[in-house]
Write a protein that holds these residues in place. Structure first.
Motif, PDB file in Angstrom:
ATOM      1  N   CYS A  52       0.828  -1.201   0.000  1.00  0.00           N
ATOM      2  CA  CYS A  52       0.000   0.000   0.000  1.00  0.00           C
ATOM      3  C   CYS A  52       0.866   1.256   0.000  1.00  0.00           C
ATOM      4  O   CYS A  52       1.908   1.299   0.656  1.00  0.00           O
ATOM      5  CB  CYS A  52      -0.910   0.002   1.222  1.00  0.00           C
ATOM      6  N   HIS A 117      -6.496  -6.774   5.469  1.00  0.00           N
ATOM      7  CA  HIS A 117      -7.003  -6.164   4.225  1.00  0.00           C
ATOM      8  C   HIS A 117      -8.183  -6.947   3.681  1.00  0.00           C
ATOM      9  O   HIS A 117      -8.929  -6.443   2.831  1.00  0.00           O
ATOM     10  CB  HIS A 117      -5.895  -6.026   3.177  1.00  0.00           C
ATOM     11  N   ARG A 151      -4.170   0.154  -2.719  1.00  0.00           N
ATOM     12  CA  ARG A 151      -4.024  -1.223  -2.229  1.00  0.00           C
ATOM     13  C   ARG A 151      -3.718  -2.247  -3.308  1.00  0.00           C
ATOM     14  O   ARG A 151      -3.503  -3.423  -3.006  1.00  0.00           O
ATOM     15  CB  ARG A 151      -5.268  -1.628  -1.447  1.00  0.00           C
TER      16      ARG A 151
END
Length: 304
Positions: A52, A117, A151
């Motif tokens: 990220c 995530h 992401r």
């Protein structure tokens, strides 16, 4: 239900439904106060399969042994800590995650959360975890196209995960707040409500005890929280609340009562943005470490 003794009163916590009750009519004696932070966050690995843009973690291949983590959790349980947040890196990469959660749940009274995530979750993992954690926290720092750029994954791919979570595990949305994501809070809130999230955890970037947002951005965040409080359950770390005027359940000046972080190198820190801390190995026990930490924090050592 877990009980914690604080200066503000008697704090009750139900790890199954996430309820917090503060009975402030009763003030415990100084010698009876709980010494551990309300929440201890443990980075069980520094490994992650996503890079990220805003991530501050120095990635590696460290995986803390499950026996070590379980022992730490027992120590913090005894010290009056309410819950443990397992993170990373990406905690679902840890091969012992499910066994670890089960052991902590069965051998302590701590609530257990996982910050992820979300892209490695599937029905098998969810079913294996559902009886042994309090809440899953899924990081969503923006809607599309911001999410995909930050992401390197598609936000839409989380839809099946969210659908399967419903009715099995309570889940919340974590939002790192920086100059880019702060203007997407309305969209993230709307998405969270549509998904059926239990809460949003707002995480303004704090560096060495100071907020990284501008004064105007802090003012905007303060107003946004006041306007949206009650629309969706909102949480924000105590260390960030000194930059805000919005009310909170715990108004103590001793912000270090709320949260602490154990890094993969086994240093005990104020938060994950700190670059230094207390080496756990330097202390005979977690109790001794907590005594030293609280003494230094009370003396103004929050910039470690």
């Amino acid at each position: 239900m877990k009980i914690r003794h604080e200066k503000e009163g008697i704090h009750y916590y139900d790890r199954r439904n996430g309820s917090h009750i503060l009975v402030d009519e009763v003030r415990p004696q100084l010698q009876d106060l709980s010494i551990g932070p309300r929440t201890i966050s443990i980075a069980i690995t520094d490994d992650c399969d996503i890079n990220c843009d805003h991530c501050h973690v120095q990635k590696g291949k460290t995986y803390l042994p499950s026996a070590l983590i379980e022992g730490l959790c027992k120590d913090f349980d005894d010290a009056g800590t309410l819950d443990v947040a397992l993170g990373g890196g990406e905690p679902t990469l840890h091969p012992d995650l499910i066994q670890m959660c089960r052991s902590i749940w069965e051998n302590t009274s701590l609530g257990v959360s996982i910050t992820t995530h979300g892209h490695r979750l599937n029905s098998t993992v969810i079913d294996s975890l559902k009886d042994y954690i309090s809440i899953l926290r899924i990081s969503v720092d923006g809607i599309e196209p911001t999410y995909s750029r930050m992401r390197k994954r598609k936000l839409a791919k989380l839809s099946d995960v969210i659908a399967y979570l419903k009715g099995r595990i309570r889940f919340g949305i974590n939002v790192v707040i920086n100059s880019e994501t702060i203007r997407q809070l309305d969209d993230i809130s709307r998405l969270s409500r549509n998904w059926g999230a239990h809460e949003m955890l707002l995480l303004p970037i704090i560096v060495n005890g100071q907020g990284a947002l501008t004064d105007a951005e802090w003012t905007y965040l303060d107003g946004w929280i006041k306007h949206n409080f009650g629309i969706l359950r909102l949480r924000i770390p105590s260390v960030a609340r000194k930059m805000l005027t919005c009310p909170s359940l715990f108004e103590s000046d001793e912000w270090y009562d709320d949260y602490a972080y154990i890094a993969p190198d086994l240093t005990y820190r104020n938060d994950s943005f700190q670059k230094s801390g207390y080496k756990i190995a330097d202390y005979a026990s977690i109790h001794d470490l907590l005594v030293a930490w609280r003494r230094d924090m009370a003396a103004g050592g929050g910039g470690l």
